[in-house]
Design a protein around this motif. Structure first.
Motif: not given
Length: 183
Positions: A147-155
């Motif tokens: 997401d825009v906060d650089e949180n990992l969502l899915l690889w």
């Protein structure tokens, strides 16, 4: 593989098979900067933004990057939409329209009015991505959707990445029981 003059004719940008972008000084004929190898394939084309502050590059890796012309550092997330390599870029004289031609036999039009780059350089799309049920997200060259906060969502494994270049219709749920996030 490609070369273009800056709008003020003081610099030249070039893209090459070594997966990098180079910026040259016209007067001294010297290399000013060379980018990191962010692209995963040959840089097929480069164009300067209308104000000369940025360089756009496209590659056989299906991605378009925006570079800071002074530092030769990536400025934000890549533009993704082609299902095969991107061959050519063209920018309208007013700088509002970027068009890309791909080996997938498609033209893609990127309306710069429809995009904004956040203060950290991340790409946000105006309109449909914001709201209570949608979050801005992008897939990076390493396969991580962030997401825009650089949180990992899915690889996403490499062999499946070309299927999800257009992220506008996907839902992701972080943990069981969490509401799905539409990206």
């Amino acid at each position: 593989y490609s070369v273009t003059f800056s709008p003020d004719n003081t610099r030249i940008a070039s893209g090459s098979a070594d997966r990098s972008v180079h910026v040259w000084d016209v007067a001294t004929r010297t290399l000013l900067r060379k980018s990191e190898r962010v692209h995963r394939g040959t840089v097929n084309d480069v164009v300067f933004s209308a104000n000369g502050a940025y360089i756009f590059s496209c590659s056989s890796d299906r991605e378009i990057f925006r570079w800071d012309a002074d530092t030769c550092q990536v400025a934000g997330h890549s533009l993704i939409g082609h299902t095969d390599g991107v061959r050519k870029l063209a920018l309208s004289k007013d700088g509002q329209q970027l068009v890309s031609a791909g080996f997938d036999r498609t033209l893609r039009s990127w309306n710069m009015d429809a995009f904004e780059w956040d203060v950290d350089g991340s790409l946000l799309r105006r309109g449909g991505l914001r709201g209570p049920d949608r979050i801005p997200a992008s897939i990076a060259a390493d396969g991580w959707i962030r997401d825009v906060d650089e949180n990992l969502l899915l690889w996403v494994p490499d062999e499946y990445r070309h299927y999800i270049r257009d992220m506008s219709s996907y839902c992701i749920s972080r943990d069981e029981g969490d509401p799905a996030k539409r990206i």
